[in-house]
Design a protein around this motif. Structure first.
Motif, PDB file in Angstrom:
ATOM      1  N   TYR A 129      -5.807  15.111  -2.794  1.00 25.37           N
ATOM      2  CA  TYR A 129      -6.000  13.664  -2.616  1.00 25.37           C
ATOM      3  C   TYR A 129      -5.294  13.113  -1.382  1.00 25.37           C
ATOM      4  O   TYR A 129      -5.437  11.944  -1.059  1.00 25.37           O
TER       5      TYR A 129
ATOM      6  N   LYS B 269      -1.322  -1.099  -4.060  1.00 20.48           N
ATOM      7  CA  LYS B 269      -2.506  -0.236  -4.032  1.00 20.48           C
ATOM      8  C   LYS B 269      -2.065   1.157  -3.621  1.00 20.48           C
ATOM      9  O   LYS B 269      -1.306   1.312  -2.659  1.00 20.48           O
ATOM     10  N   THR B 270      -2.563   2.149  -4.326  1.00 19.19           N
ATOM     11  CA  THR B 270      -2.073   3.503  -4.096  1.00 19.19           C
ATOM     12  C   THR B 270      -3.190   4.511  -4.332  1.00 19.19           C
ATOM     13  O   THR B 270      -4.066   4.288  -5.164  1.00 19.19           O
ATOM     14  N   ARG B 271      -3.133   5.618  -3.573  1.00 21.92           N
ATOM     15  CA  ARG B 271      -4.162   6.649  -3.762  1.00 21.92           C
ATOM     16  C   ARG B 271      -3.870   7.464  -5.020  1.00 21.92           C
ATOM     17  O   ARG B 271      -4.748   7.801  -5.795  1.00 21.92           O
TER      18      ARG B 271
ATOM     19  N   ASP C 165     -11.146   4.405  -4.606  1.00 19.86           N
ATOM     20  CA  ASP C 165     -10.678   5.797  -4.643  1.00 19.86           C
ATOM     21  C   ASP C 165      -9.330   5.973  -5.317  1.00 19.86           C
ATOM     22  O   ASP C 165      -8.875   7.095  -5.518  1.00 19.86           O
ATOM     23  N   GLY C 166      -8.630   4.846  -5.504  1.00 18.68           N
ATOM     24  CA  GLY C 166      -7.244   4.974  -5.981  1.00 18.68           C
ATOM     25  C   GLY C 166      -6.955   4.022  -7.124  1.00 18.68           C
ATOM     26  O   GLY C 166      -7.791   3.834  -8.009  1.00 18.68           O
TER      27      GLY C 166
ATOM     28  N   GLY D  69      -6.485  11.718  -9.574  1.00 19.60           N
ATOM     29  CA  GLY D  69      -5.295  11.279  -8.831  1.00 19.60           C
ATOM     30  C   GLY D  69      -4.282  10.550  -9.704  1.00 19.60           C
ATOM     31  O   GLY D  69      -3.242  10.116  -9.215  1.00 19.60           O
TER      32      GLY D  69
ATOM     33  N   ARG E 191       0.831  -1.212   0.000  1.00 23.61           N
ATOM     34  CA  ARG E 191       0.000   0.000   0.000  1.00 23.61           C
ATOM     35  C   ARG E 191       0.863   1.259   0.000  1.00 23.61           C
ATOM     36  O   ARG E 191       1.887   1.324   0.667  1.00 23.61           O
TER      37      ARG E 191
ATOM     38  N   ASP F  84       0.554   5.841  -0.414  1.00 22.65           N
ATOM     39  CA  ASP F  84      -0.264   7.030  -0.670  1.00 22.65           C
ATOM     40  C   ASP F  84       0.025   7.540  -2.079  1.00 22.65           C
ATOM     41  O   ASP F  84      -0.877   7.900  -2.823  1.00 22.65           O
TER      42      ASP F  84
END
Ligand SMILES: Cc1cc2nc3c(=O)[nH]c(=O)nc-3n(C[C@H](O)[C@H](O)[C@H](O)COP(=O)(O)OP(=O)(O)OC[C@H]3O[C@@H](n4cnc5c(N)ncnc54)[C@H](O)[C@@H]3O)c2cc1C
Length: 375
Positions: free
Chosen positions: A374, A197-199, A181-182, A345, A4, A6
């Protein structure tokens, strides 16, 4: 490696690293994914290393704004962190009266762009500054300089990693899938697939940034993101001739080409080189065509009378990621949040050719503004 983040930055060239250094903070997970074995193996290590002053770009373009702002940010950063650099200054020379109008045009363009300290100087003033060149007048650009790009990138990595950013080499991004959201970024990590997984995703893929954006499902033809490769070759000037000039010397930019004309740059260790040439090509490869020696010699001879044919040796080549193809209209940098096509984003940076090195700290600031909603 965590699964994960950001922020995921794709590409460890000077632009991706400047962004990672700007965004890194202790309470933020930042990954930089780089397909090569280490940082800066592509355009960021194959350029003139010039800190440009901002005189060539159309008013209000991203190139103009980020170059002028990046110029002063670059000097500040180099001083603060001890990155080797030199404010050598530059002359754009008019070799005949007809070219004086062109340097006056550059002066005006530079003033509109906010380039400080520009001045047209006379033949006599040129002779006092650079006695070995031939010119009837010149535009003096006092904010032009040279930076050790490798040292700069090392410094950016140190800033980013000190603030807990992670840099993963041999990690090629192959897919970017929208995920809540990402995004889920699929990475070929040394032969093993890995999902992150990233924003926010920031595409700084340089020569491959069009293909990286296609990994997110963007139709690059429709978006106008398809890149053209434009090669620039350099010849070094030997036989002690490097001692005969102390500044960067440029001719007036030739009409209807996409380069600045074969010019003289100096490296920080005092080597002198001519280039880069401009040639659209189909593939990325970095050989130097010795057959171009005569063209380099002829171009240089008009303002560097001391250069002899035998002084020139093939040196190196770089590749510009250009949005405009041969004969097409000027294109600016693309730096864009793709929210309007349903990909909020996802920040694309495409066509980051010159002055991308100079502009890199200002591009990082610009991207920070785009991603802050974001984070
Ligand atoms: C001949 C020449 C001369 C230049 N001279 C100057 C100059 O004097 N001054 C100046 O300001 N600018 C100059 N430039 C421009 C400057 O070099 C570039 O704008 C800058 O280096 C671009 O940096 P970047 O990080 O965007 O690209 P790059 O350095 O190319 O980095 C992109 C990175 O993305 C990685 N990547 C790509 N795809 C993937 C993927 N799928 N997964 C993971 N990683 C990926 C690549 O491996 C690469 O490391 C010059 C350029 C050229 C070609």
């Amino acid at each position: 490696m965590s699964d994960r983040a950001d922020v995921t930055v794709i590409g460890a060239g000077v632009v991706g690293l400047a962004i990672a250094a700007r965004l890194a903070s202790k309470n933020r997970q930042i990954y930089v994914l780089e397909k090569n074995d280490t940082f800066g193996q592509e355009t960021s290590s194959r350029n003139s290393e010039v800190i440009h002053s901002g005189i060539y770009y159309p008013a209000n373009s991203l190139k103009a704004k980020t170059c002028v702002e990046g110029n002063s940010m670059m000097y500040q950063l180099c001083k603060e962190y001890g990155v080797e650099h030199g404010n050598l200054t530059k002359l754009v020379v008019a070799t005949c009266d007809e070219e004086i109008a062109q340097i006056e045009e550059l002066l005006e363009k530079g003033r509109v762009n906010g380039t400080p300290g520009l001045q047209i100087i006379s033949k006599k003033e040129i002779a006092a500054m650079e006695p070995n060149i031939e010119a009837v007048a010149a535009l003096h650009c006092p904010t032009t300089g040279v930076v050790d790009t490798h040292g700069l990138m090392q410094c950016l990595i140190a800033i980013a990693t000190r603030n807990d950013a992670h840099i993963a080499y041999r990690s090629e991004v192959t897919e970017i899938n929208k995920d809540g959201d990402g995004y889920e970024v699929i990475v070929n990590n040394d032969g093993e697939p890995f999902a992150l997984k990233t924003r926010v995703v920031i595409n700084c893929g340089g020569l491959h940034s069009d293909k990286v954006s296609a990994c997110a499902g963007i139709d690059i033809a429709k978006a106008g993101y398809g890149l053209h490769y434009c090669k620039g070759e350099y010849f070094s000037v030997g036989n002690g001739k490097n001692k005969l000039v102390s500044r960067l010397i440029y001719p007036v930019p030739p009409a209807k080409t996409t380069g600045l004309g074969v010019h003289v740059t100096m490296t920080l260790d005092g080597r002198m080189r001519l280039g880069p040439s401009v040639e659209y090509v189909d593939t990325v490869e970095y050989s130097v065509d010795v057959g171009k020696k005569q063209m380099f010699y002829d171009s240089a001879k008009t303002f560097l009378p001391f250069v002899d044919y035998d002084d020139l040796e093939p040196e190196m080549a770089g590749m510009r990621p250009k949005l405009q193809g041969p004969g097409q209209e000027y294109r600016d940098f693309v730096i864009k949040d793709e929210a309007d096509i349903g990909l909020p984003g996802l920040i694309n940076l495409i066509g980051i050719e010159s002055p991308g090195l100079t502009a890199s700290p200002a591009i990082a600031k610009y991207v920070e503004n785009l991603v802050s909603p974001y984070l």
